[in-house]
Scaffold this active site. Structure first.
Site, mmCIF file in Angstrom:
data_model
loop_
_atom_site.group_PDB
_atom_site.id
_atom_site.type_symbol
_atom_site.label_atom_id
_atom_site.label_comp_id
_atom_site.label_asym_id
_atom_site.label_seq_id
_atom_site.Cartn_x
_atom_site.Cartn_y
_atom_site.Cartn_z
ATOM 1 N N LYS A 140 1.884 -1.321 -1.523
ATOM 2 C CA LYS A 140 2.427 0.243 -1.634
ATOM 3 C C LYS A 140 2.748 1.056 -0.050
ATOM 4 O O LYS A 140 1.792 2.233 0.422
ATOM 5 C CB LYS A 140 0.698 0.294 -2.075
ATOM 6 C CG LYS A 140 -0.096 0.741 -3.357
ATOM 7 C CD LYS A 140 1.683 0.307 -4.375
ATOM 8 C CE LYS A 140 2.060 1.388 -4.841
ATOM 9 N NZ LYS A 140 2.909 1.533 -5.705
ATOM 10 N N HIS A 158 4.760 -9.599 0.261
ATOM 11 C CA HIS A 158 3.756 -8.987 0.752
ATOM 12 C C HIS A 158 2.419 -9.923 1.177
ATOM 13 O O HIS A 158 1.180 -9.709 1.345
ATOM 14 C CB HIS A 158 2.394 -8.525 -0.339
ATOM 15 C CG HIS A 158 3.188 -7.381 -1.055
ATOM 16 N ND1 HIS A 158 3.780 -6.200 -0.395
ATOM 17 C CD2 HIS A 158 3.129 -6.496 -3.099
ATOM 18 C CE1 HIS A 158 4.014 -4.889 -1.550
ATOM 19 N NE2 HIS A 158 3.908 -5.344 -2.220
ATOM 20 N N SER A 207 -2.331 5.516 -3.166
ATOM 21 C CA SER A 207 -1.917 4.855 -3.450
ATOM 22 C C SER A 207 -2.308 3.227 -4.341
ATOM 23 O O SER A 207 -1.818 3.998 -6.151
ATOM 24 C CB SER A 207 -0.604 4.406 -2.892
ATOM 25 O OG SER A 207 0.992 4.213 -3.395
HETATM 26 P P1 A3P Z 1 2.503 7.335 -3.090
HETATM 27 O O1 A3P Z 1 2.275 6.399 -4.253
HETATM 28 O O2 A3P Z 1 1.506 7.817 -2.016
HETATM 29 O O3 A3P Z 1 3.313 8.503 -3.424
HETATM 30 P P2 A3P Z 1 5.414 0.484 -2.563
HETATM 31 O O4 A3P Z 1 6.827 0.736 -1.844
HETATM 32 O O5 A3P Z 1 5.438 -0.612 -1.031
HETATM 33 O O6 A3P Z 1 5.038 0.081 -3.957
HETATM 34 O O7 A3P Z 1 4.797 2.212 -2.467
HETATM 35 C C1 A3P Z 1 5.326 2.876 -3.188
HETATM 36 C C2 A3P Z 1 4.565 4.122 -2.112
HETATM 37 O O8 A3P Z 1 5.848 4.450 -1.523
HETATM 38 C C3 A3P Z 1 4.471 5.678 -3.505
HETATM 39 O O9 A3P Z 1 3.236 6.282 -2.550
HETATM 40 C C4 A3P Z 1 5.818 5.450 -3.311
HETATM 41 O O10 A3P Z 1 5.981 7.768 -3.621
HETATM 42 C C5 A3P Z 1 6.588 5.568 -2.411
HETATM 43 N N1 A3P Z 1 7.715 5.874 -1.692
HETATM 44 C C6 A3P Z 1 8.789 5.390 -2.494
HETATM 45 N N2 A3P Z 1 9.813 5.570 -2.306
HETATM 46 C C7 A3P Z 1 10.353 6.851 -1.343
HETATM 47 C C8 A3P Z 1 10.721 7.384 -0.500
HETATM 48 N N3 A3P Z 1 12.223 7.320 -0.877
HETATM 49 N N4 A3P Z 1 10.371 8.266 0.211
HETATM 50 C C9 A3P Z 1 9.387 8.611 0.663
HETATM 51 N N5 A3P Z 1 7.830 7.331 0.014
HETATM 52 C C10 A3P Z 1 8.514 6.818 -0.804
HETATM 53 C C1 EST Z 2 3.256 -6.255 -8.160
HETATM 54 C C2 EST Z 2 3.406 -5.462 -6.523
HETATM 55 C C3 EST Z 2 3.344 -4.751 -5.869
HETATM 56 O O1 EST Z 2 2.889 -4.417 -4.533
HETATM 57 C C4 EST Z 2 5.015 -4.855 -6.327
HETATM 58 C C5 EST Z 2 5.251 -5.353 -8.077
HETATM 59 C C6 EST Z 2 6.500 -3.909 -8.056
HETATM 60 C C7 EST Z 2 6.440 -5.106 -9.659
HETATM 61 C C8 EST Z 2 5.342 -5.120 -10.145
HETATM 62 C C9 EST Z 2 4.868 -6.571 -9.525
HETATM 63 C C10 EST Z 2 4.263 -5.732 -8.293
HETATM 64 C C11 EST Z 2 3.554 -7.070 -10.849
HETATM 65 C C12 EST Z 2 4.067 -7.608 -11.761
HETATM 66 C C13 EST Z 2 5.256 -6.647 -13.040
HETATM 67 C C14 EST Z 2 6.366 -6.158 -11.590
HETATM 68 C C15 EST Z 2 7.210 -5.580 -12.758
HETATM 69 C C16 EST Z 2 7.403 -6.529 -14.097
HETATM 70 C C17 EST Z 2 5.711 -6.999 -13.791
HETATM 71 O O2 EST Z 2 5.542 -7.627 -15.070
HETATM 72 C C18 EST Z 2 4.572 -5.823 -13.141
#
Ligand code: A3P
Ligand code: EST
Length: 290
Positions: free
Chosen positions: A43, A103, A133
């Site tokens: 996140k 990660h 998040s």
């Molecule tokens: P929020 O849940 O606070 O909105 P990851 O990709 O590591 O899972 O992180 C997801 C977080 O990055 C989410 O935060 C998402 O909305 C934000 N995010 C994804 N794309 C983005 C962008 N283009 N600009 C700013 N935030 C972004």
């Molecule tokens: C797990 C952790 C994370 O930070 C991002 C994502 C994105 C893709 C996700 C995966 C995950 C968890 C497992 C899934 C996957 C997409 C399909 C799959 O089942 C939910």
């Protein structure tokens, strides 16, 4: 997939239950010299950086980045769920140049990334927005255990009992080694403040020289609004019983300081104390508002 499988522990780190099955292949993974690796605590803007890098290596060609969903274009190294090709399988079959997402904490990164001296982009985000998040992500993606109440999740987060473990160990571990290796350490808050400045840093780091109009295009294609509407970036192609975007969209808010609307005074105090305690032994600092 089994709904809400429990977290497992591999090499001392909590990981999503199904991912534990492929751990050996992750550790033995063969990196290639020209691989680009994005590492984050969950996140922290992984998807955002993935989209930027995929556009960059394709010189801003947004037809090319429509070739598949973001999790196919930038495979997740540790990913493994039953009856699907694992992250390592997908990556082994992929042509170079690969952009890889992980990660993993620094001490668990497969050795071949160090041996091949791969370029690594580490992206960090402030703990309060990460926590909020992550809570919503746990709620919407059934690969996670039930998050419980926000207070319960907060406690597990502080104890490092959530997928990928302790936030502070993660951000500090990568910070510590950033000068010894080929690591570009970036912050989500800086990207929000001045995306083009940060995109330029990434471009220089990976040794590209793109004209201004291409950089502008990459910027425009990776704004929160554009990515939220882009089906190849917003996870809308995942079946809703796996990721329920009506519970919480993947592209949720994309701001700095959302924690102010989500945390109670008491929860905020707990986090302030956690942050103070955990960051005592480092010169790494975070911004909590933009
Ligand atoms: P929020 O849940 O606070 O909105 P990851 O990709 O590591 O899972 O992180 C997801 C977080 O990055 C989410 O935060 C998402 O909305 C934000 N995010 C994804 N794309 C983005 C962008 N283009 N600009 C700013 N935030 C972004
Ligand atoms: C797990 C952790 C994370 O930070 C991002 C994502 C994105 C893709 C996700 C995966 C995950 C968890 C497992 C899934 C996957 C997409 C399909 C799959 O089942 C939910």
């Amino acid at each position: 997939m089994v709904n809400r499988p429990p977290i497992k522990i591999v090499s001392g780190m909590p990981i999503l239950g199904p991912f534990a099955e492929n751990w050996e292949n992750v550790q033995d993974f063969e990196a290639r010299e020209d691989d680009l690796l994005i590492v984050t605590y969950p996140k922290s803007g992984t998807t955002w950086m993935s989209e930027i890098l995929d556009l960059m290596i394709h010189n801003g060609d947004d037809m090319k980045t429509q070739r598949g969903a973001i999790f196919q274009r930038v495979p997740f190294l540790e990913y493994a769920v039953p009856d699907m090709p694992s992250g390592t399988e997908i990556l082994n079959a992929l042509e170079s140049q690969r952009v890889i997402k992980s990660h993993l904490p620094a001490h668990l990164l497969p050795g071949s990334f160090w041996e091949k001296q791969c370029k690594i982009i580490y992206l960090a985000r402030n703990v309060k927005d990460v926590l909020v998040s992550y809570y919503h992500f746990y709620r919407m993606a059934i690969v996670h255990p039930e998050p419980g109440t926000f207070d319960e999740f907060l406690q597990n987060f502080i104890d490092g009992k959530i997928a990928f473990g302790s936030w502070s160990d993660h951000v500090k571990g990568w910070w510590k080694i950033r000068h010894q290796k080929d690591i570009l350490y970036l912050f989500y808050e800086d990207m929000l403040e001045d995306p083009k400045r940060e995109i330029l840093k990434v471009m220089k780091f990976i040794g590209k020289d793109l004209p201004e109009e291409v950089l502008e295009k990459i910027h425009q294609r990776t704004t929160f609004k554009t990515m939220k509407e882009n089906h190849m970036a917003n996870y809308s192609t995942i079946p809703s019983h796996v990721m329920d975007l009506s519970v919480s969209p993947f592209m949720r808010k994309g701001i700095c300081g959302d924690w102010k609307d989500q945390l109670t005074v008491a929860q905020n105090e707990i986090l302030d104390e956690y942050y103070k305690r955990e960051m005592r032994d480092t010169d790494l600092t975070f911004r909590f508002e933009n």
